[in-house]
Design a protein around this motif. Structure first.
Motif, mmCIF file in Angstrom:
data_model
loop_
_atom_site.group_PDB
_atom_site.id
_atom_site.type_symbol
_atom_site.label_atom_id
_atom_site.label_comp_id
_atom_site.label_asym_id
_atom_site.label_seq_id
_atom_site.Cartn_x
_atom_site.Cartn_y
_atom_site.Cartn_z
ATOM 1 N N SER A 1 0.850 -1.195 0.000
ATOM 2 C CA SER A 1 0.000 0.000 0.000
ATOM 3 C C SER A 1 0.882 1.240 0.000
ATOM 4 O O SER A 1 2.104 1.163 0.178
ATOM 5 N N SER A 2 0.268 2.394 -0.144
ATOM 6 C CA SER A 2 1.010 3.661 -0.106
ATOM 7 C C SER A 2 1.701 3.846 1.236
ATOM 8 O O SER A 2 2.816 4.360 1.308
ATOM 9 N N TRP B 1 4.813 1.773 1.284
ATOM 10 C CA TRP B 1 5.873 2.411 0.500
ATOM 11 C C TRP B 1 6.500 3.569 1.282
ATOM 12 O O TRP B 1 7.709 3.807 1.173
ATOM 13 N N GLU C 1 0.673 6.745 -8.687
ATOM 14 C CA GLU C 1 0.003 6.033 -7.597
ATOM 15 C C GLU C 1 0.570 6.390 -6.225
ATOM 16 O O GLU C 1 -0.164 6.471 -5.243
ATOM 17 N N LEU C 2 1.872 6.583 -6.136
ATOM 18 C CA LEU C 2 2.513 6.848 -4.845
ATOM 19 C C LEU C 2 2.628 8.334 -4.526
ATOM 20 O O LEU C 2 3.120 8.698 -3.462
ATOM 21 N N LYS C 3 2.158 9.180 -5.422
ATOM 22 C CA LYS C 3 2.227 10.628 -5.228
ATOM 23 C C LYS C 3 1.292 11.039 -4.087
ATOM 24 O O LYS C 3 0.117 10.702 -4.083
#
Length: 162
Positions: free
Chosen positions: A80-81, A84, A130-132
């Motif tokens: 998931s974010s 990360w 996506e990770l922004k």
């Protein structure tokens, strides 16, 4: 899947982790390398296309193959974010510890040329969005995404025994 060359300037610690993974994988490849090369060269020599000369093959682990392996490994974890973000924090701590330990990181060129599949490149570019974090207007830099996946894979390959 087609492959493309992608040149990206990466951080010193990312290049060190990449080099460490390559070294570890080269050690594993060394065990089977000679028999694989002999087998392939023998097959080529028997082919009519290579009848008039002796082909010589070289097997090695490339930085692009490590990026692909790191990408597929990280995707298999379904992180998931939040996961990360934890990996990003761990990588910062690891980078500081290595800088203390080694003083400076002499890793060669920090602008490697990766030969990777277009599906991997597309996936890495998708991760940039996506990770922004919501507070950011622009997507994350590709070198940051590479740092995350390479560190994640580095922990799996080089730190699992430690």
């Amino acid at each position: 899947m087609p492959r493309v060359y992608k040149t990206v300037r990466i951080a010193y610690e990312t290049k060190k982790w990449l080099n460490d993974i390559i070294t570890k994988c080269e050690e594993q490849l060394k065990k089977e390398k000679e028999s694989l090369v002999i087998e392939c060269e023998d097959k080529l020599r028997k082919s009519d296309k290579f009848k008039n000369y002796s082909p010589t093959l070289s097997l090695s682990v490339s930085s692009g193959s490590i990026v692909e392996a790191a990408y597929y490994y990280s995707k298999s974890l379904n992180l998931s974010s939040v996961d990360w973000l934890k990996i990003a924090e761990e990588s910062k701590i690891e980078a500081k510890n290595e800088l203390k330990q080694y003083g400076s990181l002499d890793v060669g060129s920090i602008t490697p040329r990766f030969f990777i599949g277009t599906d991997v490149l597309d996936g890495l570019e998708k991760m940039q969005w996506e990770l922004k974090p919501d507070t950011m207007q622009r997507n994350l830099q590709l070198n940051y995404i590479l740092k995350l996946i390479i560190y994640c894979y580095y922990k799996h390959i080089c730190k699992k025994d430690a």
